[in-house]
Design a protein around this motif. Sequence first.
Motif, mmCIF file in Angstrom:
data_model
loop_
_atom_site.group_PDB
_atom_site.id
_atom_site.type_symbol
_atom_site.label_atom_id
_atom_site.label_comp_id
_atom_site.label_asym_id
_atom_site.label_seq_id
_atom_site.Cartn_x
_atom_site.Cartn_y
_atom_site.Cartn_z
ATOM 1 N N THR A 131 0.837 -1.204 0.000
ATOM 2 C CA THR A 131 0.000 0.000 0.000
ATOM 3 C C THR A 131 0.869 1.250 0.000
ATOM 4 O O THR A 131 2.027 1.236 0.456
ATOM 5 C CB THR A 131 -0.914 0.057 1.242
ATOM 6 O OG1 THR A 131 -0.118 0.185 2.429
ATOM 7 C CG2 THR A 131 -1.790 -1.178 1.331
ATOM 8 N N VAL A 132 0.284 2.331 -0.525
ATOM 9 C CA VAL A 132 0.842 3.680 -0.413
ATOM 10 C C VAL A 132 -0.171 4.512 0.357
ATOM 11 O O VAL A 132 -1.368 4.503 0.027
ATOM 12 C CB VAL A 132 1.109 4.303 -1.804
ATOM 13 C CG1 VAL A 132 1.483 5.765 -1.678
ATOM 14 C CG2 VAL A 132 2.213 3.550 -2.520
ATOM 15 N N ARG A 133 0.282 5.204 1.370
ATOM 16 C CA ARG A 133 -0.626 5.968 2.217
ATOM 17 C C ARG A 133 -0.271 7.454 2.180
ATOM 18 O O ARG A 133 0.904 7.818 2.128
ATOM 19 C CB ARG A 133 -0.583 5.460 3.672
ATOM 20 C CG ARG A 133 -1.179 4.070 3.850
ATOM 21 C CD ARG A 133 -1.038 3.574 5.284
ATOM 22 N NE ARG A 133 -1.618 2.262 5.469
ATOM 23 C CZ ARG A 133 -2.865 2.040 5.925
ATOM 24 N NH1 ARG A 133 -3.645 3.069 6.242
ATOM 25 N NH2 ARG A 133 -3.332 0.816 6.055
ATOM 26 N N LEU A 134 -1.320 8.280 2.215
ATOM 27 C CA LEU A 134 -1.178 9.729 2.282
ATOM 28 C C LEU A 134 -1.659 10.183 3.650
ATOM 29 O O LEU A 134 -2.799 9.915 4.038
ATOM 30 C CB LEU A 134 -1.987 10.399 1.164
ATOM 31 C CG LEU A 134 -1.751 11.893 0.948
ATOM 32 C CD1 LEU A 134 -0.323 12.154 0.468
ATOM 33 C CD2 LEU A 134 -2.750 12.451 -0.070
ATOM 34 N N TRP A 135 -0.779 10.897 4.393
ATOM 35 C CA TRP A 135 -1.054 11.269 5.773
ATOM 36 C C TRP A 135 -1.165 12.784 5.915
ATOM 37 O O TRP A 135 -0.474 13.533 5.226
ATOM 38 C CB TRP A 135 0.062 10.788 6.699
ATOM 39 C CG TRP A 135 0.428 9.346 6.593
ATOM 40 C CD1 TRP A 135 1.253 8.759 5.679
ATOM 41 C CD2 TRP A 135 -0.015 8.279 7.455
ATOM 42 N NE1 TRP A 135 1.363 7.425 5.911
ATOM 43 C CE2 TRP A 135 0.600 7.095 6.991
ATOM 44 C CE3 TRP A 135 -0.851 8.223 8.571
ATOM 45 C CZ2 TRP A 135 0.404 5.856 7.595
ATOM 46 C CZ3 TRP A 135 -1.051 6.993 9.178
ATOM 47 C CH2 TRP A 135 -0.444 5.830 8.704
ATOM 48 N N ASP A 136 -2.014 13.208 6.841
ATOM 49 C CA ASP A 136 -2.015 14.588 7.289
ATOM 50 C C ASP A 136 -1.026 14.700 8.444
ATOM 51 O O ASP A 136 -1.183 14.046 9.483
ATOM 52 C CB ASP A 136 -3.409 15.020 7.752
ATOM 53 C CG ASP A 136 -3.425 16.450 8.262
ATOM 54 O OD1 ASP A 136 -3.322 17.378 7.439
ATOM 55 O OD2 ASP A 136 -3.516 16.628 9.498
ATOM 56 N N LYS A 196 -5.682 8.787 2.707
ATOM 57 C CA LYS A 196 -5.974 7.958 1.536
ATOM 58 C C LYS A 196 -5.026 6.768 1.512
ATOM 59 O O LYS A 196 -3.856 6.886 1.875
ATOM 60 C CB LYS A 196 -5.831 8.774 0.247
ATOM 61 C CG LYS A 196 -6.272 8.050 -1.007
ATOM 62 C CD LYS A 196 -6.218 8.975 -2.219
ATOM 63 C CE LYS A 196 -6.726 8.276 -3.466
ATOM 64 N NZ LYS A 196 -6.680 9.173 -4.657
ATOM 65 N N THR A 197 -5.557 5.628 1.103
ATOM 66 C CA THR A 197 -4.748 4.415 0.966
ATOM 67 C C THR A 197 -4.875 3.896 -0.454
ATOM 68 O O THR A 197 -5.992 3.709 -0.956
ATOM 69 C CB THR A 197 -5.198 3.325 1.955
ATOM 70 O OG1 THR A 197 -5.081 3.820 3.282
ATOM 71 C CG2 THR A 197 -4.342 2.082 1.804
ATOM 72 N N MET A 198 -3.758 3.692 -1.136
ATOM 73 C CA MET A 198 -3.728 3.178 -2.511
ATOM 74 C C MET A 198 -3.103 1.793 -2.500
ATOM 75 O O MET A 198 -1.954 1.625 -2.073
ATOM 76 C CB MET A 198 -2.932 4.123 -3.418
ATOM 77 C CG MET A 198 -3.609 5.481 -3.616
ATOM 78 S SD MET A 198 -2.488 6.804 -4.082
ATOM 79 C CE MET A 198 -1.857 7.292 -2.467
ATOM 80 N N ASN A 199 -3.863 0.795 -2.945
ATOM 81 C CA ASN A 199 -3.407 -0.590 -2.922
ATOM 82 C C ASN A 199 -2.660 -0.937 -4.203
ATOM 83 O O ASN A 199 -3.017 -0.465 -5.300
ATOM 84 C CB ASN A 199 -4.601 -1.538 -2.750
ATOM 85 C CG ASN A 199 -5.296 -1.351 -1.412
ATOM 86 O OD1 ASN A 199 -4.646 -1.311 -0.375
ATOM 87 N ND2 ASN A 199 -6.612 -1.228 -1.439
ATOM 88 N N HIS A 200 -1.631 -1.766 -4.056
ATOM 89 C CA HIS A 200 -0.858 -2.247 -5.198
ATOM 90 C C HIS A 200 -0.822 -3.768 -5.161
ATOM 91 O O HIS A 200 -1.268 -4.395 -4.201
ATOM 92 C CB HIS A 200 0.556 -1.666 -5.175
ATOM 93 C CG HIS A 200 0.599 -0.185 -5.442
ATOM 94 N ND1 HIS A 200 0.856 0.349 -6.678
ATOM 95 C CD2 HIS A 200 0.396 0.872 -4.623
ATOM 96 C CE1 HIS A 200 0.831 1.672 -6.615
ATOM 97 N NE2 HIS A 200 0.544 2.023 -5.369
ATOM 98 N N LYS A 201 -0.283 -4.356 -6.239
ATOM 99 C CA LYS A 201 -0.265 -5.804 -6.361
ATOM 100 C C LYS A 201 1.065 -6.410 -5.917
ATOM 101 O O LYS A 201 1.336 -7.574 -6.191
ATOM 102 C CB LYS A 201 -0.549 -6.214 -7.807
ATOM 103 C CG LYS A 201 -1.945 -5.813 -8.270
ATOM 104 C CD LYS A 201 -2.202 -6.269 -9.696
ATOM 105 C CE LYS A 201 -3.605 -5.870 -10.147
ATOM 106 N NZ LYS A 201 -3.866 -6.292 -11.556
ATOM 107 N N GLY A 202 1.885 -5.627 -5.274
ATOM 108 C CA GLY A 202 3.166 -6.117 -4.792
ATOM 109 C C GLY A 202 3.785 -5.099 -3.855
ATOM 110 O O GLY A 202 3.244 -4.002 -3.654
ATOM 111 N N PRO A 203 4.916 -5.433 -3.241
ATOM 112 C CA PRO A 203 5.577 -4.492 -2.340
ATOM 113 C C PRO A 203 5.936 -3.189 -3.049
ATOM 114 O O PRO A 203 6.409 -3.192 -4.197
ATOM 115 C CB PRO A 203 6.833 -5.253 -1.885
ATOM 116 C CG PRO A 203 6.510 -6.693 -2.110
ATOM 117 C CD PRO A 203 5.617 -6.739 -3.307
ATOM 118 N N VAL A 204 5.700 -2.072 -2.407
ATOM 119 C CA VAL A 204 6.035 -0.755 -2.965
ATOM 120 C C VAL A 204 7.481 -0.456 -2.613
ATOM 121 O O VAL A 204 7.876 -0.480 -1.449
ATOM 122 C CB VAL A 204 5.102 0.337 -2.399
ATOM 123 C CG1 VAL A 204 5.494 1.704 -2.936
ATOM 124 C CG2 VAL A 204 3.648 0.014 -2.746
#
Length: 363
Positions: A223-228, A236-244
């Motif tokens: 996952t990639v996460r956007l934090w305040d 926001k959390t963006m899912n991927h199909k493998g390690p980022v």
Amino acid sequence: QDQLQQKIICPGPVTCLTASPNGLYILAGVAESIYLWEVSNGNLLAILNRHYQDLTCLCFTDDSSHFLSGAKDCLALVWNLYSVLQAEPSQIPDPRHVWSRHSLPITDLCCGFGGPLARAATASLDQTAKLWEVSSGELLLSVLFDVGIMAVTLDLSEYHMFCGGMDGSIFQVDLCAWPVQRDRTFQTERENGKVFKGHRNQVTCLSVSTDGSLLLSGSHDETVRLWDIQSKQCLKTMNHKGPVTNAFIVLAPANMFNPDGKPSVPLPKFSKHLHGTESNDEQGSEGVTLRLGLHQQDSGESYLEKAEKMYAQMYSTREKNLVGDQEHLTIQVSELEEEVSTLRKINKNLFDFSARIITKPAK
């Protein structure tokens, strides 16, 4: 829409890659070696072999005058680009600084603003993140955590340092905290409101927005996460199909939403051999080549040598106590002003010469 793509074959598996902010050079880590290419013509300008194990990270200063390299040999090296460019092909230039205070492999590097006067942060598996001064090479701060650190970054104001841990936690370190201590321990239970929690595996990359309000993180939990940053909430959390492995925030290019926007000049193929060592058959006879920094028999100092001398004078002036000899400082300032004036004339002459060649009508 068709995209302009090109495959560039490197001498081996690339473990890290970065481009200079001015867009002129590309650095790649291949095993223990650092490869330096010139983007405009694809020439391989240097191969640096000063690390003892595989490279893990590379980064430039914001003015492209220096670059930093980190590897599994626990060393972080600071290189002067001008010294690397003007070195003879048979010689291996020495790094400006060798930082050897880490006891386990370096995992990430980050350089702040200020060119050669910037501060740089290093992260390591030895559970520490360290802050350095590029000009003097001195260690400014060392923070000990309870987990290995995989990623590190600074905000634009350099008030905070963000460190990503192997357990998925992201730590916020205040660089302006009082009292000032060179060695500090980050105790999670006491640092209320300074930990981002949400990732379930190691954090591999961090990036802060230009306004300092958002933090982007990537992890092996796919996952990639956007934090305040202020509230430490995940927006926001963006899912991927493998390690980022890498993610960062960039300003949108001016022609990003222009359907007709395409690169006007394709990149040339990157050479596998050092510039000047290829066979004569492979080199074309057409074109004009300007090589700065090479020693010439019947001329004085080259442009790069003068620039290096000016940098040395800047460093010596900065490191002196300004309360001391004011007269000597005034003399140095006048010498620097004269040097800058000379370099401006050289730059103008070089521009006029290039303009005449480009605008000269074809016969």
